[in-house]
Design a protein around this motif. Structure first.
Motif, mmCIF file in Angstrom:
data_model
loop_
_atom_site.group_PDB
_atom_site.id
_atom_site.type_symbol
_atom_site.label_atom_id
_atom_site.label_comp_id
_atom_site.label_asym_id
_atom_site.label_seq_id
_atom_site.Cartn_x
_atom_site.Cartn_y
_atom_site.Cartn_z
ATOM 1 N N ALA A 139 9.196 5.199 8.271
ATOM 2 C CA ALA A 139 10.602 4.839 8.444
ATOM 3 C C ALA A 139 11.493 6.072 8.348
ATOM 4 O O ALA A 139 12.395 6.283 9.189
ATOM 5 N N LEU A 140 11.259 6.931 7.326
ATOM 6 C CA LEU A 140 12.079 8.127 7.180
ATOM 7 C C LEU A 140 11.840 9.094 8.332
ATOM 8 O O LEU A 140 12.779 9.746 8.817
ATOM 9 N N GLY A 141 10.592 9.196 8.769
ATOM 10 C CA GLY A 141 10.301 10.101 9.884
ATOM 11 C C GLY A 141 11.043 9.694 11.140
ATOM 12 O O GLY A 141 11.655 10.547 11.826
ATOM 13 N N GLN A 142 11.032 8.384 11.456
ATOM 14 C CA GLN A 142 11.746 7.915 12.642
ATOM 15 C C GLN A 142 13.245 8.122 12.494
ATOM 16 O O GLN A 142 13.929 8.524 13.448
ATOM 17 N N ALA A 143 13.784 7.830 11.285
ATOM 18 C CA ALA A 143 15.227 7.960 11.071
ATOM 19 C C ALA A 143 15.677 9.410 11.202
ATOM 20 O O ALA A 143 16.652 9.722 11.919
ATOM 21 N N ASP A 168 5.413 14.366 0.897
ATOM 22 C CA ASP A 168 6.245 15.563 0.819
ATOM 23 C C ASP A 168 7.319 15.480 1.898
ATOM 24 O O ASP A 168 7.026 15.585 3.104
ATOM 25 N N LEU A 169 8.554 15.268 1.475
ATOM 26 C CA LEU A 169 9.655 15.124 2.415
ATOM 27 C C LEU A 169 9.898 16.419 3.188
ATOM 28 O O LEU A 169 10.208 16.392 4.382
ATOM 29 N N ALA A 170 9.744 17.554 2.520
ATOM 30 C CA ALA A 170 9.966 18.845 3.197
ATOM 31 C C ALA A 170 8.957 19.047 4.322
ATOM 32 O O ALA A 170 9.311 19.516 5.420
ATOM 33 N N PRO A 174 16.775 8.604 -2.766
ATOM 34 C CA PRO A 174 16.319 8.693 -4.162
ATOM 35 C C PRO A 174 14.940 9.328 -4.254
ATOM 36 O O PRO A 174 14.066 9.075 -3.420
ATOM 37 N N ILE A 175 14.780 10.198 -5.237
ATOM 38 C CA ILE A 175 13.477 10.832 -5.422
ATOM 39 C C ILE A 175 12.404 9.783 -5.734
ATOM 40 O O ILE A 175 11.291 9.859 -5.231
ATOM 41 N N VAL A 176 12.797 8.799 -6.562
ATOM 42 C CA VAL A 176 11.914 7.669 -6.865
ATOM 43 C C VAL A 176 12.731 6.409 -6.615
ATOM 44 O O VAL A 176 13.686 6.123 -7.352
ATOM 45 N N GLN A 186 8.525 22.468 -1.283
ATOM 46 C CA GLN A 186 7.978 21.124 -1.531
ATOM 47 C C GLN A 186 9.096 20.200 -1.985
ATOM 48 O O GLN A 186 10.004 20.620 -2.711
ATOM 49 N N ALA A 187 9.023 18.961 -1.551
ATOM 50 C CA ALA A 187 10.012 17.941 -1.961
ATOM 51 C C ALA A 187 9.295 16.590 -2.007
ATOM 52 O O ALA A 187 9.318 15.830 -1.028
ATOM 53 N N VAL A 188 8.673 16.303 -3.118
ATOM 54 C CA VAL A 188 7.890 15.068 -3.253
ATOM 55 C C VAL A 188 8.837 13.880 -3.448
ATOM 56 O O VAL A 188 9.725 13.922 -4.310
ATOM 57 N N ILE A 189 8.649 12.856 -2.662
ATOM 58 C CA ILE A 189 9.446 11.628 -2.780
ATOM 59 C C ILE A 189 8.495 10.454 -3.007
ATOM 60 O O ILE A 189 7.430 10.379 -2.388
ATOM 61 N N LYS A 190 8.874 9.553 -3.911
ATOM 62 C CA LYS A 190 7.998 8.447 -4.309
ATOM 63 C C LYS A 190 8.627 7.100 -3.943
ATOM 64 O O LYS A 190 9.838 6.979 -3.835
#
Length: 466
Positions: A339-343, A301-303, A460-462, A329-333
Motif C-alpha cells: 500500500a505504501l509503495g503504491q501510494a 525498511d521504508l528508506a 507512524p513508526i509503529v 535505514q528507516a524501519v516501520i512496523k
C-alpha cells in the motif's frame, strides 16, 4: 458519563418505588384515621339511648330501667348497663372535683375505635349528674371501618397498579421517543433520503440512546458519502472510458480498412492497457473507500522502499532530475509495504509528471520520536490554494490547476499516462489505511512566488490499531 441511561432509569424507578411506599403509608394511615370514628348518626342514636335511660330511671325507677335495658340488649345484640361512678378514697384525702367529674367507665363517643381490635369497646355516655353513666358495648352495626378492608385492598393493590402503570408509561415514553425517531429516520434513509439525521433532535439527552443516534448519524453520513462517491465515480468512470473506447473504435476501423494496421494495433494496445489501469485503480479506490481495511501486518525498511521507487521513477522519467535525501535505514512496523509503495510511487510519479524537464523533484525522509515525515517537492506550476484539497478527490484533473499536460509529452505504447486523476486519491486512501496522513501545499520563494507543489506524508513508526 457511561451508563447514563442506566443511572437515569435507576433514579426514576427508585424514586417511583419510594413514592409508592410513601403514598401507601400516607393513604393507609389516612384511611384508618378517617374510618376509626363512630358515624355521627350512630353517635346520635347512642346519645338518644342514654337520654331514654336517664328519663326512665328518673321517672319510673330501677325496675323500669332493667326492663328497658333487657329490651335494648335484645334489640342491638349487645351488652348495656347504667352505673354510678362514686369514688371512695382509702385515706382521709379528698379527690379533686375535676378528677371526680372526669372519671370514665368506658370510651367517649369521640374517641378513636381501633379497627384491628377483635372486640367492640364499651361506650360511656354520662347522665346529667355526671356521676351516673350509660354504658353500652358498641353494637356491631355501629362499628366503624366497614369498608376498611376494601380500602386496604384498593390502597395495596389498585394504587401500586396505577402508579406502576404511570411509571411504566413514563419510562416507555422516555425510551420510545428517540427509538421512534430512529425508526422514522431509518425508514426515510431506506427510501433514499440520505440527508436524514436524528442527533440534532436529541440535544436535551446525553445517554446511551444519544450514543446510538450518534452511531446512526455516523453510519448515515458515511453511507451517504459512499453512495455519492460511488455515483460520482461511476459517472466519472463512464466519462473516462468514453474517450479511449472512441479511439479504439477508430483503430478497429483502421484495421478493417487496412489503414496503417501497425499504428492502429499499437493504439489498441495502448488504450486497452490504460483502460485496464483505469478500471483496476477505480476498483481499488472503491475497495478502500468501502471496506476501509487495516493494513498492519508487515515490518520493512521504508528508506529502502522509497529508494527502489525512486530508481524505477528515474528509469521511467529518464529526462528528469529526481533527488532523494534518505537515511540509511528507516524501519516501520505494523504497516503495508504494498500500500505504501503504491501510494508513494503515485505521488512521486505525479510530481515528475508536472515538473518541466529543466526542473527537479526532491524526496526527503526524516524521523521524529513517533513518526516518519516524507516530503516530496516538485518545481511545477503549483496548485491554486483553493484547489489544494480537491486534488485528492477521484478524477480531479490536476491539469486544471497545473499548465503542463500530456499534450506536451510523447505518449509511448505501454507507458502509464498518469492522467486519470486517481493517483493522489488512491495515495490518500492507502496512507490513511496504515494510520498515516497526507496533505498538499505550495512552497514559495522569498518573493512569494510559487516554486511548486509540496506533498507532506506522516507515517507512524509503529501503527497502533484498536
Amino acid at each position: 458519563m457511561k451508563n447514563r441511561l442506566l443511572i437515569k432509569l435507576c433514579c426514576i424507578i427508585g424514586a417511583g418505588t419510594v413514592l409508592l411506599f410513601w403514598m401507601i403509608d400516607i393513604l393507609s394511615n389516612q384511611a384508618e384515621q378517617s374510618m376509626s370514628f363512630i358515624d355521627e348518626q350512630y353517635k346520635q342514636e347512642l346519645q338518644d339511648y342514654a337520654k331514654q335511660a336517664e328519663d326512665i330511671y328518673s321517672k319510673h325507677g330501677k325496675d323500669a330501667l332493667d326492663i328497658w335495658l333487657e329490651e335494648l340488649q335484645e334489640k342491638e345484640q349487645t351488652w348495656a348497663a347504667v352505673a354510678a361512678s362514686n369514688v371512695v378514697t382509702v385515706s382521709n384525702s379528698d379527690l379533686r372535683e375535676k378528677y371526680v367529674e372526669g372519671i370514665k367507665l368506658g370510651r367517649s363517643l369521640d374517641w378513636m375505635i381501633h379497627l384491628y381490635f377483635d372486640y367492640n369497646p364499651i361506650m360511656d355516655i354520662p347522665f346529667t349528674d355526671k356521676n351516673t353513666h350509660f354504658l353500652i358495648q358498641l353494637p356491631q352495626r355501629m362499628r366503624p371501618g366497614k369498608y376498611y378492608t376494601h380500602a386496604g385492598l384498593a390502597i395495596k393493590f389498585a394504587l401500586p397498579l396505577i402508579l406502576l402503570s404511570l411509571l411504566s408509561l413514563v419510562l416507555y415514553q422516555h425510551l420510545m421517543s428517540p427509538l421512534r425517531r430512529l425508526e422514522n429516520a431509518t425508514k426515510q434513509f431506506s427510501e433514499g433520503n440520505f440527508d436524514v439525521r436524528i442527533n440534532a433532535s436529541l440535544d436535551s439527552r446525553d445517554d446511551e440512546l444519544t450514543a446510538l443516534a450518534d452511531t446512526f448519524d455516523h453510519m448515515a453520513d458515511r453511507t451517504s458519502k459512499l453512495i455519492a462517491s460511488q455515483r460520482q465515480m461511476l459517472s466519472d468512470l463512464s466519462h473516462e472510458l468514453r474517450t479511449p473506447l472512441t479511439r479504439m473504435d477508430m483503430a478497429v476501423d483502421f484495421l478493417e480498412h487496412q489503414l496503417d494496421p501497425k499504428k492502429a494495433a499499437d493504439r489498441l494496445r495502448y488504450e486497452a492497457a490504460n483502460m485496464r489501469e483505469l478500471v483496476e485503480d477505480a476498483l481499488t479506490l472503491a475497495y478502500l473507500d468501502t471496506e476501509r481495511p487495516k493494513l498492519n501486518n508487515e515490518t520493512f525498511d521504508l528508506a529502502e522502499l522509497i529508494n527502489v521507487i525512486c530508481e524505477d521513477s528515474r528509469f521511467e522519467y529518464s529526462n528528469h532530475t529526481l533527488i532523494a535525501n534518505l537515511p540509511e535505514q528507516a524501519v516501520i512496523k505494523n504497516s503495508s509495504q504494498r500500500a505504501l509503495g503504491q501510494a508513494i510511487e503515485n505521488v512521486i510519479r505525479n510530481a515528475l509528471h508536472h515538473t518541466p524537464l529543466t526542473k527537479q523533484v526532491t524526496v526527503f525522509l526524516s524521523k521524529t520520536d513517533t513518526l516518519y515525515s516524507l516530503i516530496i517537492e516538485d518545481e511545477g506550476q503549483g496548485v491554486p490554494e483553493e484547489l489544494l484539497e480537491e486534488i485528492f478527490k477521484p478524477f480531479f484533473r490536476v491539469d486544471k490547476a497545473r499548465t503542463l499536460s500530456d499534450a506536451q509529452r510523447e505518449l509511448k505504447v505501454g507507458q502509464k499516462r498518469n492522467g486519470f486523476g486517481l493517483g493522489l486519491a488512491l495515495a490518500q486512501r492507502q496512507i490513511e489505511a496504515v494510520k498515516g496522513n497526507i496533505k498538499a501545499s505550495n512552497h514559495y520563494s522569498h518573493e512569494g512566488k510559487i516554486l511548486g507543489l509540496k506533498i507532506s506524508i506522516e507515517l507512524p513508526i509503529v501503527s497502533e490499531y484498536a
